[in-house]
Design a protein around this motif. Structure first.
Motif, PDB file in Angstrom:
ATOM      1  N   ASN A  64       0.823  -1.218   0.000  1.00  0.00           N
ATOM      2  CA  ASN A  64       0.000   0.000   0.000  1.00  0.00           C
ATOM      3  C   ASN A  64       0.854   1.264   0.000  1.00  0.00           C
ATOM      4  N   GLN A  65       2.041   1.193   0.573  1.00  0.00           N
ATOM      5  CA  GLN A  65       2.916   2.367   0.641  1.00  0.00           C
ATOM      6  C   GLN A  65       3.676   2.593  -0.673  1.00  0.00           C
ATOM      7  N   LEU A  66       4.045   1.510  -1.318  1.00  0.00           N
ATOM      8  CA  LEU A  66       4.872   1.632  -2.517  1.00  0.00           C
ATOM      9  C   LEU A  66       4.073   2.169  -3.697  1.00  0.00           C
ATOM     10  N   GLU A  67       4.764   2.872  -4.576  1.00  0.00           N
ATOM     11  CA  GLU A  67       4.175   3.379  -5.813  1.00  0.00           C
ATOM     12  C   GLU A  67       4.894   2.743  -6.995  1.00  0.00           C
ATOM     13  N   ASP A  68       4.290   2.874  -8.185  1.00  0.00           N
ATOM     14  CA  ASP A  68       4.922   2.247  -9.352  1.00  0.00           C
ATOM     15  C   ASP A  68       6.197   2.956  -9.786  1.00  0.00           C
ATOM     16  N   ASN A  69       6.491   4.126  -9.170  1.00  0.00           N
ATOM     17  CA  ASN A  69       7.757   4.801  -9.463  1.00  0.00           C
ATOM     18  C   ASN A  69       8.752   4.641  -8.316  1.00  0.00           C
ATOM     19  N   SER A  70       8.475   3.688  -7.408  1.00  0.00           N
ATOM     20  CA  SER A  70       9.424   3.378  -6.345  1.00  0.00           C
ATOM     21  C   SER A  70      10.648   2.696  -6.950  1.00  0.00           C
ATOM     22  N   TYR A  71      11.729   2.678  -6.201  1.00  0.00           N
ATOM     23  CA  TYR A  71      12.938   2.015  -6.694  1.00  0.00           C
ATOM     24  C   TYR A  71      12.628   0.579  -7.113  1.00  0.00           C
ATOM     25  N   PHE A  72      13.274   0.142  -8.186  1.00  0.00           N
ATOM     26  CA  PHE A  72      13.096  -1.231  -8.649  1.00  0.00           C
ATOM     27  C   PHE A  72      13.388  -2.217  -7.523  1.00  0.00           C
ATOM     28  N   GLU A  73      14.464  -1.988  -6.776  1.00  0.00           N
ATOM     29  CA  GLU A  73      14.881  -2.939  -5.738  1.00  0.00           C
ATOM     30  C   GLU A  73      13.848  -3.077  -4.626  1.00  0.00           C
ATOM     31  N   GLN A  98      -2.755  -7.558  -5.428  1.00  0.00           N
ATOM     32  CA  GLN A  98      -2.452  -6.227  -4.894  1.00  0.00           C
ATOM     33  C   GLN A  98      -1.142  -5.685  -5.453  1.00  0.00           C
ATOM     34  N   PHE A  99      -0.227  -6.587  -5.777  1.00  0.00           N
ATOM     35  CA  PHE A  99       1.076  -6.179  -6.313  1.00  0.00           C
ATOM     36  C   PHE A  99       0.969  -5.640  -7.735  1.00  0.00           C
ATOM     37  N   PHE A 100      -0.126  -5.929  -8.423  1.00  0.00           N
ATOM     38  CA  PHE A 100      -0.271  -5.504  -9.820  1.00  0.00           C
ATOM     39  C   PHE A 100      -0.084  -4.004  -9.995  1.00  0.00           C
ATOM     40  N   LYS A 101      -0.425  -3.210  -8.998  1.00  0.00           N
ATOM     41  CA  LYS A 101      -0.296  -1.751  -9.134  1.00  0.00           C
ATOM     42  C   LYS A 101       1.168  -1.321  -9.255  1.00  0.00           C
ATOM     43  N   LEU A 102       2.090  -2.234  -8.915  1.00  0.00           N
ATOM     44  CA  LEU A 102       3.513  -1.915  -8.972  1.00  0.00           C
ATOM     45  C   LEU A 102       4.190  -2.431 -10.235  1.00  0.00           C
ATOM     46  N   LEU A 103       3.405  -3.019 -11.148  1.00  0.00           N
ATOM     47  CA  LEU A 103       3.958  -3.537 -12.400  1.00  0.00           C
ATOM     48  C   LEU A 103       4.009  -2.414 -13.429  1.00  0.00           C
ATOM     49  N   ASN A 104       5.196  -1.886 -13.657  1.00  0.00           N
ATOM     50  CA  ASN A 104       5.306  -0.762 -14.590  1.00  0.00           C
ATOM     51  C   ASN A 104       6.447  -0.923 -15.593  1.00  0.00           C
ATOM     52  N   SER A 105       7.050  -2.127 -15.631  1.00  0.00           N
ATOM     53  CA  SER A 105       8.151  -2.352 -16.574  1.00  0.00           C
ATOM     54  C   SER A 105       8.262  -3.847 -16.846  1.00  0.00           C
ATOM     55  N   PHE A 135      -5.816 -11.890 -19.301  1.00  0.00           N
ATOM     56  CA  PHE A 135      -5.493 -11.750 -20.724  1.00  0.00           C
ATOM     57  C   PHE A 135      -6.368 -10.706 -21.413  1.00  0.00           C
ATOM     58  N   ASP A 136      -7.510 -10.368 -20.816  1.00  0.00           N
ATOM     59  CA  ASP A 136      -8.482  -9.481 -21.467  1.00  0.00           C
ATOM     60  C   ASP A 136      -7.871  -8.121 -21.792  1.00  0.00           C
ATOM     61  N   ASN A 137      -8.255  -7.587 -22.921  1.00  0.00           N
ATOM     62  CA  ASN A 137      -7.657  -6.343 -23.417  1.00  0.00           C
ATOM     63  C   ASN A 137      -7.900  -5.129 -22.534  1.00  0.00           C
ATOM     64  N   GLU A 138      -8.942  -5.168 -21.696  1.00  0.00           N
ATOM     65  CA  GLU A 138      -9.221  -4.006 -20.846  1.00  0.00           C
ATOM     66  C   GLU A 138      -8.250  -3.889 -19.672  1.00  0.00           C
ATOM     67  N   ASN A 139      -7.475  -4.918 -19.413  1.00  0.00           N
ATOM     68  CA  ASN A 139      -6.492  -4.856 -18.328  1.00  0.00           C
ATOM     69  C   ASN A 139      -5.298  -3.994 -18.732  1.00  0.00           C
ATOM     70  N   PRO A 140      -4.579  -3.422 -17.748  1.00  0.00           N
ATOM     71  CA  PRO A 140      -3.372  -2.653 -18.075  1.00  0.00           C
ATOM     72  C   PRO A 140      -2.356  -3.534 -18.802  1.00  0.00           C
ATOM     73  N   PRO A 141      -1.572  -2.950 -19.699  1.00  0.00           N
ATOM     74  CA  PRO A 141      -0.636  -3.750 -20.507  1.00  0.00           C
ATOM     75  C   PRO A 141       0.313  -4.625 -19.702  1.00  0.00           C
TER      76      PRO A 141
END
Length: 242
Positions: A64-73, A98-105, A135-141
């Motif tokens: 909940n604290q982490l953002e998708d622009n947090s350090y990779f590590e 819940q971890f999906f919000k941190l998938l940005n790369s 797999f559905d197209n409406e999900n984030p890439p």
């Protein structure tokens, strides 16, 4: 699992910062161009993650604290902790979701998928049911890439191939990392079941770019013979203006 203890993002960063190396940061930043890199080697990050589990820190609070622009590590540390946590299937799936919000790369996606391979293989049918809607197209890439890479890692057998071919035929592949994941997965399926994959490639509804990238990925593999590679190149699609 007792999860009374909490740790802040800043505290986790401070623990990891002790081990950062500038040269390693420069090297990793060239590979992980979409991530903010601290410069801590993977074995150290994994060791830190196991320490979090041993001390029963609350993983949900950290997510909940982490953002998708947090350090990779910091995100990878949490990914390791989730993968190693001794939880029921249902509770592990909740954390994964819940971890999906941190998938940005692609790096964090593919790393997370690799970490989850033992869990997936021990819960193969149930996990496939979990990723089907992803797999559905409406999900984030990057959520879609997560599903495709998990399929690539654990579901390239004949039992799942026709379902996945149907998914790929309907997929919106306009996002580069979705396009690449589909091509990569098809190449893996070719190496598992050449004949079934060839029959698919003869009549697929893939875009020209993804179809041809799958062909390229197959020919880049060491598994097909030179003769097989020559044949697979004949299945390449041409655009209308060629």
């Amino acid at each position: 699992m007792n999860t009374n203890k909490t740790i802040s993002t800043k505290e986790l960063e401070q623990i990891l910062c002790v081990h950062k190396e500038e040269k390693y940061k420069e090297f990793t930043s060239k590979i992980c161009k979409d991530d903010i890199i601290l410069g801590v080697k993977v074995p150290t990050v994994k060791k830190t993650a196991l320490s979090l589990l041993k001390q029963n820190y609350d993983l949900v609070s950290l997510i909940n604290q982490l953002e998708d622009n947090s350090y990779f590590e910091t995100r990878y540390c949490l990914a390791v902790a989730i993968s190693k946590a001794d939880l029921s299937f249902e509770d592990k799936i909740k954390l994964i979701r819940q971890f999906f919000k941190l998938l940005n790369s692609w790096t964090i996606v593919d790393g997370f998928c690799t970490l989850l391979k033992p869990f997936i293989k021990n819960n193969k049918k149930e996990f496939f049911d979990f990723i089907k809607p992803l797999f559905d197209n409406e999900n984030p890439p990057f959520v879609r890439r997560f599903a495709i890479v998990c399929a690539n890692n654990c579901y390239c057998s004949f039992e799942y191939m026709n379902y996945l071919f149907g998914v790929f035929d309907k997929a919106d592949d306009s996002h580069y990392y979705v396009h690449m994941a589909i091509a990569w997965c098809i190449a893996s399926m070719y190496c598992t079941d050449k004949d079934t994959t060839i029959e698919y490639l003869k009549k697929d509804n893939l875009s020209i770019k993804t179809h041809n990238k799958a062909i390229a990925k197959i020919t880049e593999s060491r598994i097909p013979s030179s003769e097989d590679k020559s044949f697979i190149k004949t299945l390449k699609k041409r655009s209308l203006n060629q």
